[in-house]
Design an enzyme around this catalytic site. Structure first.
Site, mmCIF file in Angstrom:
data_model
loop_
_atom_site.group_PDB
_atom_site.id
_atom_site.type_symbol
_atom_site.label_atom_id
_atom_site.label_comp_id
_atom_site.label_asym_id
_atom_site.label_seq_id
_atom_site.Cartn_x
_atom_site.Cartn_y
_atom_site.Cartn_z
ATOM 1 C CB CYS A 38 -13.739 2.728 -30.969
ATOM 2 S SG CYS A 38 -12.792 2.578 -32.470
ATOM 3 C CD GLU A 39 -14.683 1.831 -24.515
ATOM 4 O OE1 GLU A 39 -15.235 2.570 -23.682
ATOM 5 O OE2 GLU A 39 -14.807 0.600 -24.556
ATOM 6 N N PRO A 79 4.751 -5.391 -0.344
ATOM 7 C CG PRO A 79 7.015 -4.809 -0.486
ATOM 8 C CD PRO A 79 6.068 -5.773 0.183
ATOM 9 N NE ARG A 101 0.303 2.149 -6.143
ATOM 10 C CZ ARG A 101 -0.725 2.189 -6.998
ATOM 11 N NH1 ARG A 101 -0.580 2.752 -8.167
ATOM 12 N NH2 ARG A 101 -1.898 1.689 -6.655
ATOM 13 C CE1 TYR A 111 -8.123 1.037 -10.009
ATOM 14 C CE2 TYR A 111 -6.385 1.045 -11.654
ATOM 15 C CZ TYR A 111 -7.268 0.364 -10.845
ATOM 16 O OH TYR A 111 -7.276 -0.997 -10.861
ATOM 17 N N GLY A 127 0.759 -1.245 0.000
ATOM 18 C CA GLY A 127 0.000 0.000 0.000
ATOM 19 C C GLY A 127 0.786 1.289 0.000
ATOM 20 C CE1 TYR A 168 -1.547 -3.610 -8.561
ATOM 21 C CE2 TYR A 168 -0.458 -1.564 -7.949
ATOM 22 C CZ TYR A 168 -0.975 -2.797 -7.596
ATOM 23 O OH TYR A 168 -0.911 -3.212 -6.292
HETATM 24 N N1 LLP Z 1 -1.378 -7.143 -0.829
HETATM 25 C C1 LLP Z 1 -2.660 -7.274 -1.206
HETATM 26 C C2 LLP Z 1 -3.496 -8.249 -0.518
HETATM 27 C C3 LLP Z 1 -3.180 -6.465 -2.239
HETATM 28 O O1 LLP Z 1 -4.453 -6.593 -2.590
HETATM 29 C C4 LLP Z 1 -2.337 -5.530 -2.892
HETATM 30 C C5 LLP Z 1 -2.847 -4.695 -3.975
HETATM 31 C C6 LLP Z 1 -0.984 -5.468 -2.485
HETATM 32 C C7 LLP Z 1 -0.544 -6.264 -1.442
HETATM 33 C C8 LLP Z 1 0.012 -4.535 -3.127
HETATM 34 O O2 LLP Z 1 -0.316 -3.215 -2.883
HETATM 35 P P1 LLP Z 1 0.677 -2.043 -3.331
HETATM 36 O O3 LLP Z 1 1.922 -2.129 -2.464
HETATM 37 O O4 LLP Z 1 1.023 -2.240 -4.737
HETATM 38 O O5 LLP Z 1 -0.077 -0.807 -3.088
HETATM 39 N N2 LLP Z 1 -4.599 -1.599 -9.988
HETATM 40 C C9 LLP Z 1 -4.593 -0.530 -9.006
HETATM 41 C C10 LLP Z 1 -4.077 -0.993 -7.650
HETATM 42 C C11 LLP Z 1 -4.785 -2.214 -7.099
HETATM 43 C C12 LLP Z 1 -4.234 -2.682 -5.775
HETATM 44 C C13 LLP Z 1 -4.657 -4.084 -5.504
HETATM 45 N N3 LLP Z 1 -4.068 -4.694 -4.347
HETATM 46 C C14 LLP Z 1 -3.785 0.634 -9.565
HETATM 47 O O6 LLP Z 1 -3.331 0.570 -10.693
HETATM 48 O O7 LLP Z 1 -3.617 1.631 -8.872
#
Ligand code: LLP
Length: 422
Positions: free
Chosen positions: A347-348, A277, A279, A319, A239, A376
Site C-alpha cells: 500500500c504505497e 566487487p 554487483r 534508486y 563499484g 542488492y
Molecule cells: N565496498 C564497499 C566499502 C561498499 O560500500 C560497497 C557497496 C562495495 C564494496 C560493493 O560495491 P559494488 O561492487 O557492488 O558496486 N544498494 C545499492 C548499492 C549500494 C552500494 C553500497 N556499497 C543498489 O542497489 O544499487
C-alpha cells in the site's frame, strides 16, 4: 546472460525452466545461477591474474551461505561491514586472513571480535574510529592491521544515493587529511599500517572516475613511503557497473578498461591489490520470479499487479533502478505490445517494479521475471505489510536447491512478544 535465457521459448536458468521452478516454489522467489556467479568471479580474477590480488567479494550484495560457498570454492575473500557479515563469511569457509572489514561505524564489540578472528585488515573511515580500534586492540592484546579509506572527492557519475567518494559523503577520510591521519596511526599502540583503501560508489561506468581517484591514492603512497610508512596493499573497493538493459553497458569491455587503468598504476606499486566487487559478480546471476495477480486498465495506462513488491526488491523505487522485465514464455516475434506499469500489492504509490514498459499482452496468472536481481535484491528485502521474506533458489546445471525458504506467517508473528500485563 548466457546462463539465464530463453530456450525452446521458455526462460531457463541453466538447465531448468522457470515454469518448472514455479511449479515447485510458490512465487515470488529469487533464483540464482551458480555458474553465472562462477563465471563472473573468474572473469574478474582473470583480469588481474598478473598481479598479487585478493578479491574480497562484498557480502552486502548477496550473502546467502550457498552463494558464499560457491565463491569461497573459487578462492574469494570477503569484504564485510558488520559482525553478522563476518560470521557469514567465516561460516561459509572464507578464511579470516582473506577478510577486510569496511564500514563507517564498527563498534568496539565488532572490532574485538574481528581482532580475535585475525582478519586481514580494517578499512578505517575516521580518526575517531582509528582511536577506538587502537584502544580495543590494546585491551584485547592484539595488533590491528589497518588501512585508511581515503575519500578522494571525485564524482563517480552514478546515482546520488550510491555515490560515496565526494567530500560531502559520509565515507572515508578526506584525502587532504590522509597524511596527518596516517602519521597519527603510526604513533598509536596496537595499530599496524598495512594499506590504503578507497570505494567511490557503485554502478560506476565512468572509468575516468576510478582513474582520478586511484591517481590520488598512488600519489599518497609515494608520500607515505617517504615518511617511512610502508603501504603493502592498495584496496580499490568495488563499484564496477553491470548491464541492466543488455545494451547500455558492455561488461567485458568495461572490465578490460578498468583492468587497464589499474594495471597502468599497479606495475610500479609493488603492492598487493585488493578488490571488493559485489554487483559485478552477483547482479546478472539472479532473477526475481513473480506472477501477475490482476491486470488493471485505467484511463491513462494499464497496471500489471504482480505478487512481488517493493519490500522484495526495493531498487526501482529507492534508486530509480531499471530492471528488465520479461515474460517466462517467450512472446511471438511480432506480438502486439502495450505500455504497462508493473506494481506490487504493498500500500504505497512508490510500490512499483517497473514503469512505462512496453510488454506483450499478459494475463493474470502469467509468470514474469525481473532480470539483474542477483545483487542488492534479497539482502535488502523486508517484511513490510507483513509479507514474509521470499524464498531463494539456486540452480547449478540441472540441479536445484532451495537455499533459503520463505518463513511462514506464524513464524513471523511468533517473533513478537506480548507483555503479560496486557
Ligand atoms: N565496498 C564497499 C566499502 C561498499 O560500500 C560497497 C557497496 C562495495 C564494496 C560493493 O560495491 P559494488 O561492487 O557492488 O558496486 N544498494 C545499492 C548499492 C549500494 C552500494 C553500497 N556499497 C543498489 O542497489 O544499487
Amino acid at each position: 546472460m548466457q546462463h539465464i535465457r530463453y530456450q525452446n521459448s521458455v526462460m531457463q536458468v541453466e538447465g531448468i525452466s522457470v515454469s518448472d521452478l514455479a511449479s515447485r516454489y510458490p512465487t515470488p522467489f529469487y533464483c540464482y545461477s551458480a555458474n553465472a556467479f562462477r563465471q563472473q568471479y573468474r572473469r574478474f580474477a582473470d583480469a588481474f591474474a598478473d598481479f598479487p590480488a585478493l578479491i574480497c567479494y562484498a557480502l552486502k550484495v548477496n550473502s546467502n551461505q550457498a552463494i558464499l560457498k560457491i565463491l569461497a570454492d573459487e578462492g574469494a575473500g570477503a569484504d564485510v561491514v558488520s559482525q553478522g557479515e563476518l560470521l557469514r563469511a567465516l561460516a561459509a569457509g572464507i578464511s579470516a586472513d582473506k577478510i577486510v572489514f569496511s564500514g563507517v561505524a564498527k563498534t568496539s564489540t565488532e572490532i574485538a571480535f574481528a581482532l580475535e578472528c585475525g582478519i586481514h585488515c580494517f578499512n578505517i573511515e575516521s580518526e575517531s574510529e582509528l582511536q577506538q580500534i587502537s584502544q580495543v586492540a590494546v585491551q584485547v592484546q592484539r595488533t590491528a592491521s589497518i588501512s585508511l579509506r581515503i575519500n578522494p572527492d571525485i564524482d563517480a557519475g552514478t546515482h546520488a544515493k550510491i555515490s560515496t567518494g565526494k567530500s560531502e559523503n559520509k565515507f572515508g577520510i578526506p584525502w587532504k587529511l590522509a597524511l596527518q591521519t596516517y602519521q597519527l596511526a603510526a604513533s598509536l599502540p596496537g595499530i599496524k599500517i598495512t594499506g590504503i583503501d578507497m570505494h567511490i560508489g557503485s554502478q560506476i561506468s565512468k572509468i575516468s572516475a576510478f582513474d582520478q581517484s586511484i591517481a590520488r591514492l598512488v600519489d599518497l603512497i609515494a608520500q607515505l613511503r617517504e615518511l617511512d610508512i610502508n603501504i603493502q596493499h592498495i584496496d580499490f573497493g568495488g563499484g564496477l557497473a553491470i548491464s541492466y538493459t543488455d545494451q547500455d553497458i558492455d561488461e567485458q569491455t568495461l572490465l578490460a578498461e578498468y583492468a587497464a587503468v589499474i594495471s597502468r598504476y599497479a606495475s610500479a606499486l609493488n603492492c598487493q591489490l585488493i578488490f571488493e566487487p559485489g554487483r559485478f559478480i552477483a547482479g546478472n546471476a539472479g532473477i526475481l520470479v513473480t506472477k501477475v495477480i490482476y491486470v488493471k486498465p485505467v484511463e491513462q495506462k494499464t497496471f500489471l499487479i504482480v505478487d512481488a513488491a517493493m519490500n522484495d526488491l526495493i531498487r526501482p523505487t529507492l534508486y530509480d533502478a531499471w530492471h528488465q522485465v520479461a515474460t517466462v514464455i517467450e512472446p511471438a516475434e511480432y506480438a502486439a505490445t502495450t505500455t504497462v506499469d508493473i506494481v506490487g500489492p504493498v500500500c504505497e504509490t512508490g510500490d512499483y517494479l517497473a514503469l512505462d514498459r512496453s510488454m506483450p499482452k499478459v494475463a493474470a496468472g502469467e509468470l514474469l521475471v525481473l532480470h539483474s536481481a542477483g545483487a542488492y535484491g534479497a539482502v535488502a528485502s523486508s517484511t513490510y505489510n507483513s509479507r514474509p521474506l521470499i524464498a531463494e533458489v539456486l540452480v547449478d546445471a540441472d540441479r536445484e536447491h532451495l537455499i533459503r525458504p520463505s518463513p511462514t506467517h506464524q513464524q513471523i508473528i511468533d517473533l513478537d512478544s506480548v507483555p503479560d500485563w496486557l
